[in-house]
Design a protein around this motif. Structure first.
Motif, PDB file in Angstrom:
ATOM      1  N   GLY A 107      37.881  70.730 145.557  1.00  0.00           N
ATOM      2  CA  GLY A 107      37.525  70.953 144.154  1.00  0.00           C
ATOM      3  C   GLY A 107      37.185  72.386 143.815  1.00  0.00           C
ATOM      4  N   GLU A 108      37.594  73.330 144.652  1.00  0.00           N
ATOM      5  CA  GLU A 108      37.322  74.731 144.366  1.00  0.00           C
ATOM      6  C   GLU A 108      38.279  75.232 143.292  1.00  0.00           C
ATOM      7  OE1 GLU A 108      37.180  77.135 147.856  1.00  0.00           O
ATOM      8  OE2 GLU A 108      35.515  76.000 148.738  1.00  0.00           O
ATOM      9  N   SER A 109      37.823  76.242 142.562  1.00  0.00           N
ATOM     10  CA  SER A 109      38.619  76.748 141.449  1.00  0.00           C
ATOM     11  C   SER A 109      39.870  77.468 141.936  1.00  0.00           C
ATOM     12  CB  SER A 109      37.774  77.704 140.605  1.00  0.00           C
ATOM     13  OG  SER A 109      37.327  78.804 141.392  1.00  0.00           O
ATOM     14  N   MET A 110      40.931  77.383 141.125  1.00  0.00           N
ATOM     15  CA  MET A 110      42.164  78.116 141.409  1.00  0.00           C
ATOM     16  C   MET A 110      42.644  78.731 140.103  1.00  0.00           C
ATOM     17  SD  MET A 110      44.413  79.235 143.478  1.00  0.00           S
ATOM     18  CE  MET A 110      44.039  78.301 144.979  1.00  0.00           C
ATOM     19  N   TYR A 111      42.871  80.013 140.124  1.00  0.00           N
ATOM     20  CA  TYR A 111      43.319  80.718 138.931  1.00  0.00           C
ATOM     21  C   TYR A 111      44.314  81.789 139.342  1.00  0.00           C
ATOM     22  CZ  TYR A 111      39.258  83.268 140.730  1.00  0.00           C
ATOM     23  OH  TYR A 111      38.350  83.876 141.554  1.00  0.00           O
ATOM     24  N   GLY A 112      44.939  82.394 138.355  1.00  0.00           N
ATOM     25  CA  GLY A 112      46.027  83.324 138.618  1.00  0.00           C
ATOM     26  C   GLY A 112      45.679  84.460 139.546  1.00  0.00           C
ATOM     27  N   LEU A 113      44.544  85.122 139.285  1.00  0.00           N
ATOM     28  CA  LEU A 113      44.158  86.270 140.110  1.00  0.00           C
ATOM     29  C   LEU A 113      43.885  85.862 141.544  1.00  0.00           C
ATOM     30  CD1 LEU A 113      41.789  88.385 137.809  1.00  0.00           C
ATOM     31  CD2 LEU A 113      44.104  88.951 138.563  1.00  0.00           C
ATOM     32  N   LYS A 114      43.276  84.691 141.715  1.00  0.00           N
ATOM     33  CA  LYS A 114      42.955  84.225 143.061  1.00  0.00           C
ATOM     34  C   LYS A 114      44.227  83.932 143.851  1.00  0.00           C
ATOM     35  CE  LYS A 114      39.995  80.883 145.469  1.00  0.00           C
ATOM     36  NZ  LYS A 114      39.018  79.790 145.292  1.00  0.00           N
ATOM     37  N   MET A 115      45.167  83.233 143.223  1.00  0.00           N
ATOM     38  CA  MET A 115      46.424  82.939 143.901  1.00  0.00           C
ATOM     39  C   MET A 115      47.189  84.222 144.204  1.00  0.00           C
ATOM     40  SD  MET A 115      48.505  80.844 145.277  1.00  0.00           S
ATOM     41  CE  MET A 115      47.940  79.220 144.781  1.00  0.00           C
ATOM     42  N   ALA A 116      47.212  85.135 143.238  1.00  0.00           N
ATOM     43  CA  ALA A 116      47.900  86.409 143.453  1.00  0.00           C
ATOM     44  C   ALA A 116      47.255  87.172 144.607  1.00  0.00           C
ATOM     45  CB  ALA A 116      47.868  87.251 142.183  1.00  0.00           C
ATOM     46  N   GLY A 117      45.920  87.125 144.681  1.00  0.00           N
ATOM     47  CA  GLY A 117      45.212  87.817 145.752  1.00  0.00           C
ATOM     48  C   GLY A 117      45.530  87.242 147.115  1.00  0.00           C
ATOM     49  N   LEU A 118      45.583  85.912 147.212  1.00  0.00           N
ATOM     50  CA  LEU A 118      45.904  85.266 148.482  1.00  0.00           C
ATOM     51  C   LEU A 118      47.311  85.636 148.949  1.00  0.00           C
ATOM     52  CD1 LEU A 118      44.405  81.720 147.780  1.00  0.00           C
ATOM     53  CD2 LEU A 118      43.486  83.435 149.340  1.00  0.00           C
TER      54      LEU A 118
END
Length: 295
Positions: free
Chosen positions: A116-127
């Motif tokens: 249930g952790e948040s996922m957003y554009g910047l986070k995915m791009a960072g990974l």
């Protein structure tokens, strides 16, 4: 010292010891077969944690929780180290490590799906950017023949590590974290040691001062303290956020290899550094803004 500063210090320690583990392990493998070496260092690390956990022996509850300990041991220790050790025989170490450090990307996705952790554009791009950075660091390992079997094992190693981390956090409420870490490392180490004993020869081990020193350093700092800190941070914070910092480990590994193994600094190293730093910033930027707004 507040909790955030403590977490930062623990993260720095973890990245450093797990980073220098690679060249130290490479040196130690000149003195012992891989599975026996993996089993010895892991069992020692597990026994150290058992000694530390003894005052809380009532929290062990082995009869009730042994399936959890065994599953975690198989995912995080046996599969992770086993696939890693075997796979390195088929592909260059640089390529293999870059694939293994797909783990933070997988962990970020699994933490979003199952924790249930948040996922957003910047986070995915960072990974994704962090994985590209690791690939840049390791591109020098692409020379030579590439085995599909080796690539599959590298992916399996990354997958088992990510699944093991998620499994640990999902069961954190049921178990004592210290005993969970001690049991999974000890059980996993015993399985690795038995596997090594069946396929390798103890007589092939050279018990030199270098091998003993390297083994003890890895057992105490890399395995016992390292895994304990890793799962403590995972339990107390976002798994995806903590996982993003593991992108720094190959960078530390390459840096220490330059010092101890006389490897060269390349343009790939510089590019990889910039990408990895950018990755960590992107993954953590929204969390940082939220923290400032709450002050």
């Amino acid at each position: 010292m507040n909790q955030q500063k403590k977490s930062i210090i623990l993260l720095i320690f973890l990245v450093i010891v797990w980073g220098i583990n690679w060249p130290i392990s490479k040196i130690a493998l000149d003195y012992a077969p891989p599975l026996l070496f993996a089993g010895i260092r892991t069992v020692i690390g597990g026994l150290i944690l058992i000694l530390i956990a003894l005052p809380k022996v009532k929290e062990l509850r082995f009869k009730q929780l042994w399936p959890v300990y065994l599953t975690s041991a198989i995912l995080s220790i046996v599969f992770y180290y086993g696939f890693q050790t075997i796979g390195l025989q088929y592909v260059p170490a640089g390529l293999f490590s870059s694939i293994v450090f797909l783990q933070p990307v997988l962990l970020g996705i699994f933490s979003w799906l199952w924790l249930g952790e948040s996922m957003y554009g910047l986070k995915m791009a960072g990974l994704l950017l962090g994985f590209i950075g690791v690939g840049s660091l390791s591109i020098g390992g692409l020379n030579g023949s590439i085995s599909i079997w080796g690539i599959v094992l590298a992916l399996a190693s990354a997958l088992s590590w990510a699944l093991g981390t998620v499994y640990m956090k999902r069961n954190a409420v049921r178990v004592d974290m210290l005993w969970m870490t001690a049991m999974q490392i000890t059980i996993g180490g015993i399985i690795l040691l038995l596997s090594g004993s069946a396929t390798e020869k103890w007589s092939d081990i050279t018990w030199s001062g270098t091998f003993i020193a390297d083994t003890m350093f890895i057992a105490v700092f890399v395995i016992a303290l390292g895994w304990l800190i890793y799962f403590k941070l995972i339990n107390e914070g976002e798994a995806g956020k903590v996982g993003s910092f593991t992108f720094l480990i190959p960078l530390i590994s390459i840096g220490t290899s330059v010092v101890f193994l006389n490897e060269q600094i390349t343009l790939n190293l510089v590019i990889g550094l910039l990408l990895i730093v950018s990755s960590i910033v992107l993954v953590n930027v929204r969390i940082g803004r939220a923290a400032k707004q709450s002050v």
